[in-house]
Design a protein around this motif. Sequence first.
Motif, PDB file in Angstrom:
ATOM      1  N   LEU A  46      31.015  45.405  68.947  1.00 43.68           N
ATOM      2  CA  LEU A  46      30.513  44.154  68.364  1.00 43.68           C
ATOM      3  C   LEU A  46      31.535  43.567  67.392  1.00 43.68           C
ATOM      4  O   LEU A  46      31.829  42.377  67.414  1.00 43.68           O
TER       5      LEU A  46
ATOM      6  N   LEU B 141      34.727  42.446  69.260  1.00 42.96           N
ATOM      7  CA  LEU B 141      34.537  41.197  69.998  1.00 42.96           C
ATOM      8  C   LEU B 141      34.647  40.005  69.041  1.00 42.96           C
ATOM      9  O   LEU B 141      35.223  38.969  69.385  1.00 42.96           O
TER      10      LEU B 141
ATOM     11  N   LEU C 267      26.234  41.451  74.152  1.00 39.29           N
ATOM     12  CA  LEU C 267      27.528  41.299  74.840  1.00 39.29           C
ATOM     13  C   LEU C 267      27.329  40.561  76.161  1.00 39.29           C
ATOM     14  O   LEU C 267      28.083  39.649  76.497  1.00 39.29           O
TER      15      LEU C 267
ATOM     16  N   VAL D 143      35.401  45.392  74.251  1.00 39.55           N
ATOM     17  CA  VAL D 143      34.238  46.243  74.501  1.00 39.55           C
ATOM     18  C   VAL D 143      34.678  47.629  74.959  1.00 39.55           C
ATOM     19  O   VAL D 143      34.228  48.655  74.423  1.00 39.55           O
TER      20      VAL D 143
END
Lengths: 372, 298
Positions: B20, B23, B152, B241
Amino acid sequence: MSSRRAPRVHGLMTRGYADDLRLFGSGKAKLGLLALVLAYLMLPFFLTSDFWLSVLDYAGIAAIGALGLNLLTGYTGQVSLGHAFFIGLGAYAAAQLGGPDALNLPLPLWLLGAAVFGALVGALIGPFALRLRGNYLAIVTLGLIFLGEHLFRNLKDVTGGNSGTNVDTTATLGGLDFKDLALLGENFSFNQGYFWLIWGLVGLVALLVKNLVRTRPGRALQAVRDRDVAAEVVGVQLGRYKVGAFAVSSGLAALAGALLGSYQQFVSPDEFSLFLSIQYIAIIIVGGVGTVFGSIVGALVLGGLPGLIDKYSASIPGVSTGSGDSGFISVFSLNQAIFGLLIVLFLVFEPRGLAAVWLRVKAYFKAWPFSY
Amino acid sequence: MSEFLQLCFNGTALGARYALVALGFVIIYRATGVINFAQGGLLALGAYLAYALNDTAALPFALAVIGAVIASGLIGAATERVVLRRMVGQPVFAVVMVTIGMLFILEQTITSIWGFEALNLGDPWGVQIVRAGDVVLAQRDLWTVGIAGAVLAAFFAFFRFSKLGVAMRATAFDQEAALAQGISARRVFAVSWGISGALACLAGVTLAAGPAALSPGIGAVALIAFPAMIVGGLDSPVGAVLGGLIIGITQALTTGYQEDLFGWAGANFAAVMPYVVMVLILLVRPYGLFGTREVRRI
């Protein structure tokens, strides 16, 4: 036939590149420099307050480290967050080289030894800088901080682990013991002696860096900073200069670390965290990126700041000095917040730092009363 | 075997949080070319906002989290507008340092408002567990993996199908060409920072939930998400990820097996393991696993 004297020229006049590159500027600049040297020699006679001397001593140590960082970041354009790691290396090296239980070398040797050790490790890290640029390099050097801290905490035989180690070095040079100086029939305190030692070294290092950057290698470094591919095309050997800049910068950081350890007589791994690197970055940003003068000014302004805040925290509103004290921010937090704020404000409003402010002030008075 | 599975699950949950954060880094990097070191500060701030909404404003947990996510998104966008936009065209060094400066300001703002003590986030999962065979699954970890997976997936769909998402990809690809097509680069920048702030908040909440408790130190996780991002490649969302998962699982396995396999590396080696992995991967692939090679021109 009488010999013809060269015509007198105004101090501002330059008649070639050599004039632009000269080490000492016009007559006024020489006078200013002389005044600084006199101030350096005389100050400990007049200043006896241990607190203010310690502020100046810490500032001097920071100046040496900042000169190293400025050479790497300001002149060569390589972002490094790992400066604190090399400072730590120097401090531990000093403990090993200069301590009575260890090698017990004299002052010049343990200082030089620590610097060379730092430079060697820097030269080992340097090749990474060849493969990585900009953002990638910033993060790898950030990793260096964490790996270094891990090493400092776990190599207990050398570093004393979490509890730190004593740095009990000798500080004698040609019959002068800087820890307990007796000169001209007067006795000087530890802080006064170290003022002379530290700021003398600042002068030497500043001269070294200035000479480095105004000659051929310095021009190569600046070419690498401005556009490394272009520099390579015009014949600068990238590998040599990038690794070289890393080595010299780390060597100076280790020198500062050795002085720091010797001055504090104790170091622990907590000191060499990311925050120390940030302090050095703040020093060169506030002082002036890519200037020798700025590194020293920045160190004078910020190097003693933690000490000053600690001393005067009781009179700053809103700062809590003890656990039971009401106040919305602790001394530790205030320190970090101020360094963060200074970095942001200077980069946004005065990216060239105090050195640029000084140049503007100077230019204003030179042209006075004409503002252009 | 069950110990291995257990460690892998723990690592996946940890890796989901790194993913998270990573990203968030990648989204900002693609849009603006900036690495945001202040992400850790946004992460901690998000978690504390969730705490404030849940505890002080007495909202239900889910509502508090949603509120905090929105607030963090707005704070992220505001940071871009107030500070970063002034830095356009400055060298990499200056921009990196500005975000580091902001990290220190944010961290200290948090400690001066909420103090240093560990706080209880008031999440509904607590220390409850689910057993699957010999493997113990903490409920908060299951939720973390679930939430991270859903978020995601939603973002990848957003980039693929929504107009704004496509505009963001176009801007990342070629800013001038995107401008010529009438895409507002400013809006893209602001939205990128907003999304990144929201992701940081989610990561913060999942980190602080349960027995971990909420303390100012959780921002440091972002510093471990750097290796995750670098391993995946600075500009690759998929890489972020995967990198997050690789780093998370490696870290969990190191915690589990280091004592037996390489105890000489010193206590708490797992904390620096991500950096070791990062350096090793960078030696082989200087632009990470999925990163685009930079083309260098004179």
